[in-house]
Design an enzyme around this catalytic site. Structure first.
Site, mmCIF file in Angstrom:
data_model
loop_
_atom_site.group_PDB
_atom_site.id
_atom_site.type_symbol
_atom_site.label_atom_id
_atom_site.label_comp_id
_atom_site.label_asym_id
_atom_site.label_seq_id
_atom_site.Cartn_x
_atom_site.Cartn_y
_atom_site.Cartn_z
ATOM 1 N N ASP A 68 0.835 -1.209 0.000
ATOM 2 C CA ASP A 68 0.000 0.000 0.000
ATOM 3 C C ASP A 68 0.867 1.255 0.000
ATOM 4 O O ASP A 68 2.062 1.207 0.312
ATOM 5 C CB ASP A 68 -0.909 0.022 1.235
ATOM 6 C CG ASP A 68 -0.125 0.097 2.539
ATOM 7 O OD1 ASP A 68 0.844 -0.668 2.701
ATOM 8 O OD2 ASP A 68 -0.451 0.948 3.385
ATOM 9 N N ASP A 73 8.126 4.164 -1.654
ATOM 10 C CA ASP A 73 7.764 3.613 -0.341
ATOM 11 C C ASP A 73 6.450 2.869 -0.536
ATOM 12 O O ASP A 73 5.404 3.461 -0.451
ATOM 13 C CB ASP A 73 7.642 4.755 0.662
ATOM 14 C CG ASP A 73 7.103 4.320 2.012
ATOM 15 O OD1 ASP A 73 7.079 3.106 2.269
ATOM 16 O OD2 ASP A 73 6.672 5.180 2.784
ATOM 17 N N GLU A 82 0.225 -0.986 5.659
ATOM 18 C CA GLU A 82 1.343 -0.598 6.541
ATOM 19 C C GLU A 82 1.238 0.867 6.923
ATOM 20 O O GLU A 82 1.537 1.262 8.052
ATOM 21 C CB GLU A 82 2.678 -0.865 5.836
ATOM 22 C CG GLU A 82 3.894 -0.841 6.766
ATOM 23 C CD GLU A 82 4.526 0.531 6.931
ATOM 24 O OE1 GLU A 82 5.381 0.686 7.815
ATOM 25 O OE2 GLU A 82 4.162 1.482 6.204
ATOM 26 N N GLU A 83 0.799 1.670 5.969
ATOM 27 C CA GLU A 83 0.813 3.121 6.165
ATOM 28 C C GLU A 83 -0.288 3.603 7.106
ATOM 29 O O GLU A 83 -0.305 4.762 7.489
ATOM 30 C CB GLU A 83 0.676 3.829 4.806
ATOM 31 C CG GLU A 83 1.816 3.531 3.837
ATOM 32 C CD GLU A 83 3.141 4.176 4.225
ATOM 33 O OE1 GLU A 83 3.215 4.759 5.320
ATOM 34 O OE2 GLU A 83 4.081 4.085 3.432
HETATM 35 ZN ZN LIG Z 1 7.019 2.233 3.899
#
Ligand SMILES: [Zn+2]
Length: 375
Positions: free
Chosen positions: A80, A109, A142-143
């Site tokens: 994500d 990222d 994750e974010e």
């Molecule tokens: Zn990351």
């Protein structure tokens, strides 16, 4: 050995697949296609149902070469991205950096990590490099508070140790520590009264909360501990003595005992202050993710450092100030170092990464796998 054009091309393709957190469906499908096209076995857990996000966590397994006895290792990146991540148009600038058109993030990222994984698998295969079993664990969400990793099915994780590919800094950096984070909710009770007619019958929750905060250690507590009040909410009209205030706060530390001491100090400040005013208050804390701290001579750090040296770079270890999926994997009992991938200005529309660094990262992943089969 690395096909730089190929890994950069793949990176550009991956970032053009929209995958803001909670909308991981398309990128998940694409990753399943790409990993299985390379012959890896794909498994998923049930994280989508558990979290309400757009996909499950993926586990792509590269089987060991025939006759190779080596520890199972793993790499993890997240699929994500943060916002704005819709319609990313990547370009390779003359200075060697990949950037978006400036209206979105780039998505390095963490798609730099994903592109490096896929390239590493090809390099192992093309060069006939013997390797043990490797799990590539691709998380969702994750974010948004490590949602995917927190819902991860531990039983699918067979690796003895591994690396997250998701840290700031040049490609020779190894994050060996990161703090735990605890979220804190504080409730301060007062008693309402008319502010002009009979204020002496009231207890201002705003005053109690303010006094309690002034008694708390906050900010940077020491080199590995921090705390912050992030939200203060309460009250209505100026002619009413406020009867309730809620606070949201956090505390972080690499050291679990220091984290507990910090929470205890905040609780003590709020409870004692409430008692002084003849009222009550309470504090709830919940651990969002645990800390980790690997010694420089631990197996996982040694493995990463040796691989970094083997590709001609000088490893350097550092402590991270923020949490990542690596915290969760460490908390699950699988030693995980977080490797720097070279991305810069992440979570902004100025995000950038050097094309060379994605190629280096692919080389590094290949080296870690190669060396782990020789140990
Ligand atoms: Zn990351």
């Amino acid at each position: 050995m690395v096909h730089k054009d190929r890994v950069v091309q793949e990176f550009m393709e991956l970032v053009q697949i929209d995958s803001e957190s909670r909308n991981e469906g398309a990128i998940s499908q694409e990753l399943k296609n790409r990993f299985s096209a390379l012959g890896l076995e794909i498994e998923e857990d049930d994280a989508a149902a558990a979290t309400g996000y757009g996909a499950n966590n993926l586990f792509a397994t590269l089987k060991a070469s025939p006759g190779v006895e080596a520890p199972v290792i793993f790499f993890t990146s997240h699929m994500d991205t943060v916002k704005p991540g819709i319609g990313i148009k990547p370009r390779l600038d003359d200075d060697g950096y990949l950037r978006s058109d400036g209206t979105t993030i780039l998505g390095s990222d963490d798609k730099a990590g994903l592109a490096a994984m896929l390239e590493a698998i090809r390099l192992l295969q093309e060069n006939g490099i013997p390797h043990g079993e490797v799990q590539f664990v691709i998380t969702i969400g994750e974010e948004t508070g490590l949602a995917g990793a927190r819902a991860l099915d531990r039983s699918k994780l067979r690796a003895e140790y591994g690396c997250a590919l998701d840290s700031n800094g040049p490609v020779w950096g190894i994050a060996v520590a990161a703090p735990a984070q605890t979220k804190i909710f504080i409730h301060v009770n007062g008693r309402s009264a008319h502010a002009g007619v009979n204020p002496e019958d009231g207890i201002s929750a705003i005053q109690v909360a303010s006094k309690a905060i002034s008694r708390m250690p906050l900010g940077r507590i020491d080199h590995e501990t921090t705390a912050n009040i992030g939200r203060f909410e309460g009250g209505s009209a100026t002619n009413v003595v406020c009867d309730y205030v809620s606070l949201e706060a956090e505390a972080r530390s690499i050291d679990g005992a220091k984290l507990q001491a910090q929470i205890a100090a905040m609780r003590q400040a709020v409870e004692a202050t409430a008692a002084d005013y003849g009222t009550t208050a309470s504090l709830e804390d919940s651990l969002i993710y645990p800390s980790y701290l690997h010694a420089d001579d631990s197996a996982v750090v040694q493995a990463a450092a040796a691989a970094i040296r083997s590709i001609g770079l000088s490893p350097s270890t550092f402590r991270s100030g923020g949490g990542s999926d690596a915290n969760i994997f460490n908390g699950l009992g699988v030693p995980t170092a977080n490797l720097a991938v070279g991305y810069e200005h992440i979570h902004t529309t100025k995000e950038q990464i050097k094309a060379d660094d994605i190629a280096k990262l692919a080389e590094l992943v290949t080296a870690i796998i190669r060396l782990s089969a020789q140990a």
